[in-house]
Enzyme design. Structure first.
Site, PDB file in Angstrom:
ATOM      1  N   ALA A   1       0.865  -1.178   0.000  1.00 22.27           N
ATOM      2  CA  ALA A   1       0.000   0.000   0.000  1.00 22.27           C
ATOM      3  C   ALA A   1       0.904   1.232   0.000  1.00 22.27           C
ATOM      4  CB  ALA A   1      -0.894  -0.008   1.231  1.00 22.27           C
ATOM      5  N   LYS A   2       0.555   2.218  -0.826  1.00 17.47           N
ATOM      6  CA  LYS A   2       1.376   3.433  -0.864  1.00 17.47           C
ATOM      7  C   LYS A   2       0.880   4.390   0.227  1.00 17.47           C
ATOM      8  CE  LYS A   2       3.190   5.667  -4.626  1.00 17.47           C
ATOM      9  NZ  LYS A   2       4.629   5.453  -4.632  1.00 17.47           N
ATOM     10  N   VAL A   3       1.297   4.091   1.447  1.00 16.77           N
ATOM     11  CA  VAL A   3       0.837   4.856   2.613  1.00 16.77           C
ATOM     12  C   VAL A   3       1.803   6.016   2.849  1.00 16.77           C
ATOM     13  CG1 VAL A   3       0.315   4.738   5.074  1.00 16.77           C
ATOM     14  CG2 VAL A   3      -0.042   2.716   3.621  1.00 16.77           C
TER      15      VAL A   3
ATOM     16  N   TYR B   1       6.403   6.273   3.986  1.00 12.09           N
ATOM     17  CA  TYR B   1       7.523   6.807   3.190  1.00 12.09           C
ATOM     18  C   TYR B   1       8.625   7.441   4.036  1.00 12.09           C
ATOM     19  CZ  TYR B   1       6.108   5.205  -1.274  1.00 12.09           C
ATOM     20  OH  TYR B   1       5.841   4.362  -2.330  1.00 12.09           O
TER      21      TYR B   1
END
Ligand code: PMP
Length: 313
Positions: free
Chosen positions: A155-157, A161
């Protein structure tokens, strides 16, 4: 020049008015998911091509689902919003679109539930991220990739990052271009914003989806091109750090990084230390495809100014 325009709180507004309050949950806790979508400029064709927007919409929906976030627009509506933001900004250069689903409640409290979700999109001019012709010099990071049991890397949470940023900064401050992160098992996962592929004896080898990687759209594109155009075999299996040192070639893939050869890992030259021949062949086809030069791959692209050209002619 067009006024920079964003999609914010359900409307297209001047970018300078697209501001969140400092109490916004997503700002305080990183509770948001996002995408990066490229628009690639073709000066000869006078058009900007958004790349694989449906795949990005699918992935942001999956990220949102994993994080229990609601997305109030349909896939078609999101594609339309992305296209419209690109069109209104009227850039005649490579751009990067950033759709985001975020916890918009202005409230203190660590949780995912009982909070409002909203959706935004902005766009910014965006040139090369890594150097695709010279290649990247990489270092294995001392920061391990977050595990699926911590924050799911598929998931690109936004908050996740920080892990990537720590790795990238460590690599750059040590004089390298990019980090390669190992997962908690010690296997190669990915770069701070790229998937990784190594080539050994003509076979493309890339970590499996369950080695804590983002399931990359550029990766799938590069593998597809490698198979279809060059008849290469693909293997998805865990990769040891030491295997990278003896690879014939390595390349990285990402929306920002495109297809970039890796020339060095931990100061060990990969192959002869120059961008690999196969990597560069894949890169060449990929660049042609994303800029609308290959008819067989046109369905990957959404042209932004095509309608305007029809009207103008
Ligand atoms: N891994 C990470 C951690 C990334 O941030 C990205 C960029 N989105 C990628 C891989 C590559 O994914 P894609 O090709 O879909 O951009």
């Amino acid at each position: 020049m067009a006024t920079p325009t964003a999609f914010f709180e359900g409307q297209f507004v001047p970018l300078e008015q697209a501001n969140i309050n400092i109490m916004t949950h997503a700002f305080n806790y990183g509770t948001a998911v996002f995408e990066g979508v490229r628009g690639n400029w073709n000066a000869d064709q006078n058009d900007l091509y958004l790349f694989k927007i449906r795949d990005h919409v699918r992935r942001i929906r999956q990220s949102a689902k994993i994080m229990r976030m609601g997305l109030k627009y349909s896939d078609d509506e999101i594609c339309e919003i992305l296209t419209e933001v690109a069109r209104r900004n009227d850039y005649r250069e490579d751009v990067y679109l950033r759709p985001m689903v975020y916890k918009s409640s202005e409230v203190v409290g660590v949780r995912m539930h009982d909070l409002a979700d909203d959706f935004l999109v902005f766009v910014t001019p965006f040139g090369a991220y890594l150097d695709p012709t010279q290649g990247a010099r990489c270092a294995t990071s001392s920061w391990r990739r977050v595990d699926d049991t911590m924050i799911p890397a598929r998931a690109k949470v936004n908050g996740l990052y920080v892990n990537n940023a720590m790795a990238k900064t460590e690599a750059q401050l040590n004089g390298f271009d990019e980090a390669i992160m190992l997962n908690v098992d010690g296997h190669v996962s990915e770069g701070s914003g790229e998937n990784i592929v190594m080539i050994r004896q003509g076979v493309l080898i890339t970590p499996p989806q369950n080695d804590n990687i983002l399931e990359g759209i550029t990766l799938e594109t590069a593998l597809y091109v490698a198979e279809r155009e060059f008849g290469l075999r693909i293997e998805r299996r865990s990769i040891d750090r030491s295997e990278l040192y003896i690879a014939d070639e390595i390349f990285m893939t990402g929306t920002a990084a495109h297809v970039t050869p890796v020339t060095e890992v931990d100061r060990v030259p990969i192959g002869d230390g120059r961008p690999g021949v196969v990597s560069m062949q894949i890169q060449e086809t990929y660049f042609k495809a994303i800029t609308g030069q290959l008819p067989q791959y046109r369905d990957w692209l959404t042209p932004i100014y095509e309608d305007a050209k029809v009207v103008a002619s």
